[in-house]
Design a protein around this motif. Sequence first.
Motif, PDB file in Angstrom:
ATOM      1  N   LEU A 321       4.354 -18.090   3.807  1.00 11.86           N
ATOM      2  CA  LEU A 321       4.377 -17.048   4.837  1.00 11.86           C
ATOM      3  C   LEU A 321       3.762 -17.567   6.127  1.00 11.86           C
ATOM      4  N   TYR A 322       2.645 -18.255   5.980  1.00 12.75           N
ATOM      5  CA  TYR A 322       1.975 -18.784   7.168  1.00 12.75           C
ATOM      6  C   TYR A 322       2.898 -19.763   7.904  1.00 12.75           C
ATOM      7  N   GLU A 323       3.451 -20.711   7.150  1.00  9.61           N
ATOM      8  CA  GLU A 323       4.275 -21.734   7.797  1.00  9.61           C
ATOM      9  C   GLU A 323       5.502 -21.124   8.467  1.00  9.61           C
ATOM     10  N   GLU A 324       6.040 -20.094   7.824  1.00 10.21           N
ATOM     11  CA  GLU A 324       7.237 -19.455   8.352  1.00 10.21           C
ATOM     12  C   GLU A 324       6.956 -18.709   9.662  1.00 10.21           C
ATOM     13  N   HIS A 325       5.786 -18.077   9.754  1.00 12.80           N
ATOM     14  CA  HIS A 325       5.556 -17.144  10.864  1.00 12.80           C
ATOM     15  C   HIS A 325       4.521 -17.593  11.886  1.00 12.80           C
ATOM     16  N   PHE A 326       3.574 -18.395  11.477  1.00  8.82           N
ATOM     17  CA  PHE A 326       2.435 -18.628  12.370  1.00  8.82           C
ATOM     18  C   PHE A 326       2.126 -20.093  12.656  1.00  8.82           C
ATOM     19  N   ALA A 327       2.796 -20.997  11.955  1.00  5.72           N
ATOM     20  CA  ALA A 327       2.418 -22.405  12.085  1.00  5.72           C
ATOM     21  C   ALA A 327       2.483 -22.848  13.543  1.00  5.72           C
ATOM     22  N   GLY A 328       1.492 -23.592  13.962  1.00  5.62           N
ATOM     23  CA  GLY A 328       1.489 -24.145  15.310  1.00  5.62           C
ATOM     24  C   GLY A 328       1.164 -23.137  16.400  1.00  5.62           C
ATOM     25  N   GLY A 329       0.684 -21.974  16.026  1.00  8.64           N
ATOM     26  CA  GLY A 329       0.363 -20.941  17.018  1.00  8.64           C
ATOM     27  C   GLY A 329      -1.023 -21.105  17.606  1.00  8.64           C
ATOM     28  N   VAL A 330      -1.534 -20.011  18.137  1.00 12.37           N
ATOM     29  CA  VAL A 330      -2.852 -20.048  18.785  1.00 12.37           C
ATOM     30  C   VAL A 330      -3.959 -20.207  17.743  1.00 12.37           C
ATOM     31  N   PRO A 331      -5.151 -20.665  18.165  1.00 12.48           N
ATOM     32  CA  PRO A 331      -6.265 -20.832  17.221  1.00 12.48           C
ATOM     33  C   PRO A 331      -6.636 -19.505  16.540  1.00 12.48           C
ATOM     34  N   LEU A 332      -7.038 -19.606  15.285  1.00 16.43           N
ATOM     35  CA  LEU A 332      -7.315 -18.413  14.488  1.00 16.43           C
ATOM     36  C   LEU A 332      -8.807 -18.274  14.198  1.00 16.43           C
ATOM     37  N   ARG A 333      -9.239 -17.027  14.020  1.00 15.36           N
ATOM     38  CA  ARG A 333     -10.638 -16.757  13.672  1.00 15.36           C
ATOM     39  C   ARG A 333     -10.759 -15.961  12.379  1.00 15.36           C
ATOM     40  N   LEU A 334      -9.640 -15.500  11.839  1.00 16.73           N
ATOM     41  CA  LEU A 334      -9.702 -14.756  10.572  1.00 16.73           C
ATOM     42  C   LEU A 334      -8.420 -14.999   9.797  1.00 16.73           C
TER      43      LEU A 334
END
Length: 398
Positions: A321-334
Motif C-alpha cells: 500500500l505504501y509503495e503504491e500510494h506514497f513512495a517517494g513523497g514528502v517526509p513523514l512523521r507518523l
Amino acid sequence: MDRKILHIDMNSFYASVELLTRPDLRDKPVVVGGDESLRHGIVLAKNEIAKAFGIKTAETLYLARQKAPHLVVLPPHHELYHEYSQRAQAIYREYSERVQPFGPDEAWLDVSHRPESGEALAAEIKARVRGELGLTVSVGVSWNKTFAKMGSDHRKPDAITLITRENYKDILWQKPVDEFLFVGAATAARLQQLGIRTVGDLAAADPEQLSKILGKNAWSLVFNARGEDDSPVLSEAEQGPPKSIGVSQTTSRDLTKAEAIRDLFTEISGEVAQRMAEQGMRGRTVRIVVRDTNFVTKTRQRSLVTAVTEASDILREAWELYEEHFAGGVPLRLLGITIDQLESRDAAEQMSLDDLLAQTPRSASAAKAANPLVDALLEELQQRFGPEHIRKGYKKDR
Ligand SMILES: [Mg+2]
C-alpha cells in the motif's frame, strides 16, 4: 461517593521484560530495537538508564548509539510481552472485574466496591506484580480515569501517586497542556496559539468557544481537565471484541528513506500482530496511515480474501500500500497500521472455505499467478450463480 480508580502502567515494559533474562545488563543503557542488521532499525523501548542518555522511543538506533556509545540493543520478543501482559492482567482481575487495558502495558481498574483504600490496593498490586512477575509499575489513584492515568505518569518508575480533590490543581494543573491525555502534538500547537499552555488553562477555557476551533472533542478535553471525566472503566464484556486493532507511531525525526519507513512498518506490524494474538482475532482489511511534516494525514486500505494474523503478512500488505500510494513523497512523521473486519480466529464455520482460500492470491501481483484449486472452485461457483456474480481477484478499497 467518589469512585476509586487505579491506572497501572508497567515501567519500560518491553525493556523490563527483556532484562528479566539478562540481569547482567541492568546497569547498562538498554533498548529494544528492530533487527540489528537493518541499518535504520528503531528504538521500540528503553530502560531508565537509556532514557537518562536522552534516548527516545521511535528514534533510529543510529542516533541512539550516538547518544550512548555503549548502548545494548536487544531484539523484540512480542510473544513474551504478550505473556507478561496477560499475567499482569490476571493479577488485576483478582481485584475487580472492571479491568480495562490500554495497550499491552497499561490498564484501568475500578475498585470502588472494595473496602480498602485505593492507595492500599495500589501498594498491594504493585508488590504482587513485582514479586510474581519481577516488573515494576507506576500507579495513579484518583476518582476518574483521566486523573488516574496522569497520576501513573507523574512519578515513575515504581511509584504510587494519589490525585485527590485536594491536590489535583497543585499536581496536574501546572503541567504543560501537551502532557494531557488525548492532546496530541497538533492539538497542543493549536491550544498554545490560543494561550492555553497548561492543563489548568485548559480547565479554565470556555468549551463552547474552543469547540469552534477543535471540534466537539473540545468539550471532553475541558471537562476532563476539570476532573469531571465520568467515563466508566469497562469490564471485559462491556468492552466487547474490538472492531479494529491499530498501532501508530510518531517519530521525533523526519522519515525520508525507504529503509527507515520500512523498518518502522516492520516494528508496527509486529505490534499489530501481537495485539491481534492477544484478542484471538484475525482481520480482512489492512489500512495504513501516514502523516507528513505538515500534519497532513492520509490513509489507504485494501480488503483481503484471506484474513491476516502474522506480522510478515501485515507488513507485506502495508508495504505494498505504501509503495503504491506514497513512495517517494514528502517526509513523514507518523506511520500506522490498522486491521479492520476482525473476526475470531476460531470461526469454525469458515474453515473449509478458508482451507481453499488459503491458497488464494493476496495481492495484485500474486493474483496473476494461476491457482488450479481456486480456478476449479471459481468455475463451479460461476456455473451455479452466473459468471457476473463472482470473479477472481482481490478487492482493493479506494
Ligand atoms: Mg509503560
